[in-house]
Motif scaffolding. Structure first.
Motif, short mmCIF file in Angstrom:
data_model
loop_
_atom_site.label_atom_id
_atom_site.label_comp_id
_atom_site.label_asym_id
_atom_site.label_seq_id
_atom_site.Cartn_x
_atom_site.Cartn_y
_atom_site.Cartn_z
N GLY A 1 0.79 -1.20 0.00
CA GLY A 1 -0.12 0.13 0.09
C GLY A 1 0.84 1.28 -0.02
O GLY A 1 1.83 1.37 0.63
N ALA A 2 0.45 2.27 -0.68
CA ALA A 2 1.37 3.46 -0.93
C ALA A 2 1.60 4.14 0.07
O ALA A 2 2.63 4.55 0.61
CB ALA A 2 0.62 4.50 -1.99
N ASP A 3 0.70 4.33 1.24
CA ASP A 3 0.77 4.82 2.53
C ASP A 3 1.47 4.14 3.62
O ASP A 3 1.84 4.66 4.68
CB ASP A 3 -0.51 5.12 3.14
CG ASP A 3 -1.45 6.28 2.18
OD1 ASP A 3 -0.70 7.06 1.40
OD2 ASP A 3 -2.51 6.35 2.08
N LEU B 1 3.53 0.74 -5.82
CA LEU B 1 2.73 1.29 -4.86
C LEU B 1 1.41 1.13 -5.02
O LEU B 1 0.80 1.58 -6.30
CB LEU B 1 3.17 2.98 -4.59
CG LEU B 1 4.70 3.17 -4.58
CD1 LEU B 1 4.72 4.73 -4.43
CD2 LEU B 1 4.95 2.76 -3.16
N LEU B 2 0.56 0.47 -4.41
CA LEU B 2 -0.80 0.16 -4.54
C LEU B 2 -1.93 0.87 -3.90
O LEU B 2 -1.77 1.44 -2.78
CB LEU B 2 -0.92 -1.34 -3.80
CG LEU B 2 0.03 -2.65 -4.30
CD1 LEU B 2 -0.39 -3.79 -3.52
CD2 LEU B 2 -0.02 -2.51 -5.86
N HIS B 3 -2.65 1.28 -4.91
CA HIS B 3 -4.05 2.21 -4.25
C HIS B 3 -5.24 1.34 -4.26
O HIS B 3 -5.19 0.34 -4.95
CB HIS B 3 -4.00 3.42 -5.35
CG HIS B 3 -2.62 4.17 -5.08
ND1 HIS B 3 -1.55 3.98 -5.86
CD2 HIS B 3 -2.39 5.27 -4.39
CE1 HIS B 3 -0.65 5.01 -5.44
NE2 HIS B 3 -1.06 5.61 -4.56
N HIS B 4 -6.10 1.77 -3.97
CA HIS B 4 -7.61 1.38 -4.02
C HIS B 4 -8.04 1.10 -5.56
O HIS B 4 -7.75 2.16 -6.34
CB HIS B 4 -8.75 2.08 -3.25
CG HIS B 4 -10.08 1.27 -3.34
ND1 HIS B 4 -10.29 0.18 -2.59
CD2 HIS B 4 -11.35 1.70 -3.84
CE1 HIS B 4 -11.59 -0.27 -2.54
NE2 HIS B 4 -12.10 0.78 -3.58
N ASP C 1 -6.39 -0.72 -7.72
CA ASP C 1 -5.17 -1.04 -8.50
C ASP C 1 -5.44 -2.80 -8.83
O ASP C 1 -6.10 -3.35 -7.80
CB ASP C 1 -3.87 -0.82 -7.90
CG ASP C 1 -3.61 0.59 -8.09
OD1 ASP C 1 -4.15 1.44 -8.91
OD2 ASP C 1 -2.57 0.94 -7.47
N HIS D 1 -8.17 -1.00 -0.52
CA HIS D 1 -7.46 -0.27 0.57
C HIS D 1 -8.35 -0.24 1.64
O HIS D 1 -9.50 0.19 1.48
CB HIS D 1 -7.24 1.29 0.01
CG HIS D 1 -6.43 2.11 0.94
ND1 HIS D 1 -6.44 3.38 0.61
CD2 HIS D 1 -5.79 1.87 1.91
CE1 HIS D 1 -5.66 3.82 1.60
NE2 HIS D 1 -5.29 3.00 2.51
N ARG E 1 -8.44 1.67 5.38
CA ARG E 1 -7.66 2.37 6.36
C ARG E 1 -8.33 2.31 7.61
O ARG E 1 -9.42 2.18 8.06
CB ARG E 1 -8.20 3.95 5.72
CG ARG E 1 -7.79 4.30 4.27
CD ARG E 1 -8.40 5.30 3.43
NE ARG E 1 -9.91 4.55 3.48
CZ ARG E 1 -10.76 5.62 2.61
NH1 ARG E 1 -10.18 6.64 1.84
NH2 ARG E 1 -12.03 4.99 2.47
N GLY F 1 -2.00 2.43 5.36
CA GLY F 1 -1.83 1.84 3.96
C GLY F 1 -2.26 0.50 3.73
O GLY F 1 -1.96 -0.32 2.73
N VAL G 1 -3.94 -3.07 2.80
CA VAL G 1 -4.43 -3.32 1.81
C VAL G 1 -5.05 -4.77 1.85
O VAL G 1 -4.35 -5.69 2.50
CB VAL G 1 -3.64 -3.71 0.44
CG1 VAL G 1 -3.32 -1.87 0.07
CG2 VAL G 1 -2.26 -4.10 0.55
#
Length: 221
Positions: A100-102, A114-117, A119, A132, A134, A139, A141
């Motif tokens: 996860g990016a964060d 870097l993974l985001h919701h 992806d 994602h 939170r 971050g 996932v």
């Protein structure tokens, strides 16, 4: 496999589940009963590891129970007990690293994806959708596999367990964020037969846990 239960213990044998296009291998690799999941594409033999949590020799043996090499590692979140073996595994295999990016900056190796919701992570012919969630960490996932010939399979890290969501250390804001994401992004989107695989302990299905959502929200953890 019809006899798969998801029950594993530290130092014990691997639990194996064979789907039409994917083999799931589950092992417990630490005194904290951390789960590591090796996913093998049945068409190409490419493999992905979910959480190089601990015990690199055991994880190497796990890879060898499959096809013997590793294409990628996904770390579900930044907590230390989920990436203790990550440097050794990546150093040994050269696998690409995703998280996860964060949470990526907190990991002990550089993160290339870097993974985001929303992806997708792919290996071989297998596609995993990134959800994602939170709250447990910024971050965290989950990874969703939509079996074209069966029910969905979801790898939830420490964000969802049988009996509740992940630990938010009594922080009401973090808990609200996590329970909202789990409800909206998982329970509202996926069917009861979805089987989920957490970062510690036993598996469950969304159908078994769904009736308890109001109770989880009410108790605040």
């Amino acid at each position: 496999m019809s006899d798969y239960t998801g029950e594993v213990v530290p130092g014990g044998p691997t639990a194996v589940r064979e789907l039409a296009h994917l083999v799931i291998r589950k092992a417990s690799v630490s005194e904290q009963d951390n789960n590591a999941y090796l996913l093998t594409c049945r068409d190409t033999g490419e493999q992905l590891l979910v959480d190089a949590a601990d015990d690199a020799p055991r994880l190497t043996a796990l890879m060898n129970e499959g096809t013997g090499w590793l294409d990628a590692v996904v770390t579900t979140h930044q907590h230390w007990d989920h990436h203790r073996a990550l440097p050794d595994v990546v150093g040994h295999t050269g696998a690409r690293v995703a998280a996860g990016a964060d949470d990526a900056d907190a990991l002990p190796v550089p993160v290339g994806e870097l993974l985001h919701h929303g992806d997708r992570v792919t290996f071989g012919h297998v596609v995993l959708e990134v959800i994602h969630l939170r709250g447990h960490t910024p971050g965290s996932v989950a990874l969703l596999y939509r079996d074209p010939e069966g029910s969905p399979h979801l790898f939830t890290g420490d964000s969802l367990f049988p009996g509740g969501v992940g630990n938010t250390q009594g922080d009401a804001e973090r808990f609200a964020s996590l329970i909202d994401d789990v409800e909206l992004r998982i329970f509202d989107e996926l069917p009861d037969e979805t089987w989920f695989y957490p970062g510690h302990g036993a598996d469950s299905t969304l159908g078994a846990e769904r009736p308890h959502l109001p109770e989880w929200r009410e108790r605040g953890w």
